[in-house]
Motif scaffolding. Structure first.
Motif, mmCIF file in Angstrom:
data_model
loop_
_atom_site.group_PDB
_atom_site.id
_atom_site.type_symbol
_atom_site.label_atom_id
_atom_site.label_comp_id
_atom_site.label_asym_id
_atom_site.label_seq_id
_atom_site.Cartn_x
_atom_site.Cartn_y
_atom_site.Cartn_z
ATOM 1 N N ILE A 1 45.706 -27.237 19.211
ATOM 2 C CA ILE A 1 44.968 -26.200 19.933
ATOM 3 C C ILE A 1 45.915 -25.031 20.154
ATOM 4 N N PRO A 2 45.542 -23.814 19.775
ATOM 5 C CA PRO A 2 46.434 -22.663 19.967
ATOM 6 C C PRO A 2 46.617 -22.324 21.442
ATOM 7 N N VAL A 3 47.816 -21.868 21.770
ATOM 8 C CA VAL A 3 48.138 -21.446 23.128
ATOM 9 C C VAL A 3 48.158 -19.921 23.170
ATOM 10 N N ILE A 4 47.378 -19.353 24.080
ATOM 11 C CA ILE A 4 47.299 -17.908 24.242
ATOM 12 C C ILE A 4 47.875 -17.545 25.608
ATOM 13 N N GLY A 5 48.943 -16.775 25.616
ATOM 14 C CA GLY A 5 49.557 -16.365 26.874
ATOM 15 C C GLY A 5 48.846 -15.158 27.471
ATOM 16 N N ILE A 6 48.847 -15.065 28.787
ATOM 17 C CA ILE A 6 48.273 -13.920 29.493
ATOM 18 C C ILE A 6 49.374 -13.332 30.370
ATOM 19 N N ASP A 7 49.841 -12.132 30.002
ATOM 20 C CA ASP A 7 50.923 -11.502 30.761
ATOM 21 C C ASP A 7 50.996 -10.022 30.389
ATOM 22 N N ASN A 8 51.239 -9.198 31.368
ATOM 23 C CA ASN A 8 51.343 -7.758 31.152
ATOM 24 C C ASN A 8 52.783 -7.399 30.812
ATOM 25 N N VAL A 9 53.135 -7.557 29.544
ATOM 26 C CA VAL A 9 54.508 -7.321 29.099
ATOM 27 C C VAL A 9 54.491 -6.424 27.864
ATOM 28 N N PRO A 10 55.598 -5.748 27.575
ATOM 29 C CA PRO A 10 55.666 -4.918 26.366
ATOM 30 C C PRO A 10 55.343 -5.739 25.115
ATOM 31 N N GLY A 11 54.539 -5.161 24.227
ATOM 32 C CA GLY A 11 54.179 -5.832 22.998
ATOM 33 C C GLY A 11 52.960 -6.717 23.101
ATOM 34 N N SER A 12 52.417 -6.898 24.309
ATOM 35 C CA SER A 12 51.227 -7.732 24.463
ATOM 36 C C SER A 12 49.997 -6.996 23.939
ATOM 37 N N ILE A 13 48.949 -7.760 23.663
ATOM 38 C CA ILE A 13 47.722 -7.253 23.049
ATOM 39 C C ILE A 13 46.657 -7.069 24.119
ATOM 40 N N PRO A 14 45.883 -5.986 24.082
ATOM 41 C CA PRO A 14 44.797 -5.840 25.059
ATOM 42 C C PRO A 14 43.817 -7.001 24.969
ATOM 43 N N LEU A 15 43.466 -7.553 26.095
ATOM 44 C CA LEU A 15 42.500 -8.643 26.131
ATOM 45 C C LEU A 15 41.123 -8.164 25.681
ATOM 46 N N GLU A 16 40.804 -6.936 26.018
ATOM 47 C CA GLU A 16 39.498 -6.379 25.674
ATOM 48 C C GLU A 16 39.351 -6.291 24.147
ATOM 49 N N GLY A 17 38.337 -6.943 23.618
ATOM 50 C CA GLY A 17 38.097 -6.926 22.183
ATOM 51 C C GLY A 17 38.825 -8.003 21.412
ATOM 52 N N TYR A 18 39.669 -8.790 22.076
ATOM 53 C CA TYR A 18 40.406 -9.851 21.395
ATOM 54 C C TYR A 18 39.448 -10.988 21.031
ATOM 55 N N ALA A 19 39.564 -11.511 19.826
ATOM 56 C CA ALA A 19 38.727 -12.621 19.371
ATOM 57 C C ALA A 19 39.395 -13.944 19.743
ATOM 58 N N PHE A 20 38.944 -14.543 20.811
ATOM 59 C CA PHE A 20 39.518 -15.802 21.270
ATOM 60 C C PHE A 20 39.142 -16.943 20.330
ATOM 61 N N PRO A 21 40.077 -17.844 20.065
ATOM 62 C CA PRO A 21 39.713 -19.051 19.308
ATOM 63 C C PRO A 21 38.661 -19.842 20.076
ATOM 64 N N PRO A 22 37.751 -20.534 19.391
ATOM 65 C CA PRO A 22 36.717 -21.291 20.094
ATOM 66 C C PRO A 22 37.274 -22.415 20.951
ATOM 67 N N GLU A 23 38.453 -22.905 20.607
ATOM 68 C CA GLU A 23 39.141 -23.870 21.472
ATOM 69 C C GLU A 23 40.584 -23.405 21.604
ATOM 70 N N CYS A 24 41.028 -23.255 22.832
ATOM 71 C CA CYS A 24 42.383 -22.754 23.044
ATOM 72 C C CYS A 24 42.864 -23.106 24.437
ATOM 73 N N VAL A 25 44.149 -22.858 24.659
ATOM 74 C CA VAL A 25 44.765 -23.003 25.965
ATOM 75 C C VAL A 25 45.161 -21.608 26.441
ATOM 76 N N LEU A 26 44.626 -21.181 27.573
ATOM 77 C CA LEU A 26 45.066 -19.933 28.179
ATOM 78 C C LEU A 26 46.199 -20.261 29.140
ATOM 79 N N LEU A 27 47.356 -19.685 28.884
ATOM 80 C CA LEU A 27 48.561 -20.009 29.652
ATOM 81 C C LEU A 27 48.924 -18.849 30.573
ATOM 82 N N PHE A 28 49.027 -19.135 31.869
ATOM 83 C CA PHE A 28 49.312 -18.131 32.883
ATOM 84 C C PHE A 28 50.645 -18.422 33.567
ATOM 85 N N GLY A 29 51.345 -17.370 33.938
ATOM 86 C CA GLY A 29 52.596 -17.515 34.672
ATOM 87 C C GLY A 29 52.365 -17.406 36.163
#
Length: 239
Positions: A161-189
């Motif tokens: 299962i892919p792990v998708i990080g959520i963090d406001n850091v340089p180089g991160s991708i805007p969440l808006e419009g991102y195509a999430f995998p149908p099964e994934c792990v959202l990882l928060f700090g």
């Protein structure tokens, strides 16, 4: 190592949800839930999903009406059955500093019927913000980020299962419009530091929530809710 909230402890007595007890309600607040089943014992349903203690004394728990009078185990089983096998959301939270937002994240994960919540780091966490929803949620513990990654890689029979990080850091991708995998792990700090270097490096992508004000970041619990809802709108039926 897994701690499953479906197991009822002495403090899990029916109607004993912390958020619903009189000590936690103002005198003028409306009592939540329902009283004893109308008509007395003779009118009780015979469905094994129902809890006889709740039928007798009433159900004041923080659950939707469809689950009134059900046992904790029956609620968990029904939530598991309603979750599409090919579209499942997992939530992971780094817990290096006893972040008080963890309870809120667990509560939101329950609202969106996440397949599991994974606490990375310290096993103990403040459950108050969960409003007792952790009883109905599969909660697992992973001592280190590496342990979470090993679990994710071995999931789905080794497909991973892919792990998708959520963090406001340089180089991160805007969440808006991102195509999430149908099964994934959202990882928060945690609230102050965000994701650890190890967590960011291990994530397939790191996303940020676009902001338009002066603050650098938003509350971690709020960010988790936004990210979970973004996945839900892409992969679950909205009725």
């Amino acid at each position: 190592m897994t701690e499953t909230s479906a197991h009822r402890t002495p403090s899990d007595a029916p109607g004993a949800d912390t958020a619903d007890t009189p000590a936690h309600r103002g005198e003028d607040e409306v009592e939540v839930g329902v009283g004893p089943w109308p008509g007395g014992r003779a009118a009780w349903p015979t469905d094994p999903r129902y809890d006889v203690e709740l039928l007798e004394h009433g159900d004041r728990r923080n659950v939707v009406d469809a689950y009134r009078y059900w046992t904790v185990e029956a609620v968990v089983a029904d939530m598991d059955a309603r979750r599409p096998h090919d579209r499942r959301l997992h939530i992971a939270i780094e817990n290096w500093g006893h972040d008080l937002n963890i309870g809120s994240v667990v509560r939101t994960a329950n609202a969106f019927n996440a397949a599991g919540v994974h606490i990375v780091g310290r096993r103990r966490w403040n459950r108050r913000g969960a409003m007792v929803t952790d009883r109905y949620q599969h909660v697992s513990h992973h001592p280190q980020v590496e342990d979470l990654l090993a679990w994710a890689a071995d999931a789905r029979g080794g497909a991973g299962i892919p792990v998708i990080g959520i963090d406001n850091v340089p180089g991160s991708i805007p969440l808006e419009g991102y195509a999430f995998p149908p099964e994934c792990v959202l990882l928060f700090g945690q609230e102050s530091a965000g994701l650890s270097d190890e967590a960011r490096a291990a994530s397939r992508d790191v996303l940020h929530i676009t902001q338009h004000g002066s603050t650098r970041s938003i509350n971690a619990g709020a960010a988790a809710a936004i990210a979970m809802h973004a996945w839900v709108t892409q992969h679950l039926t909205i009725s």
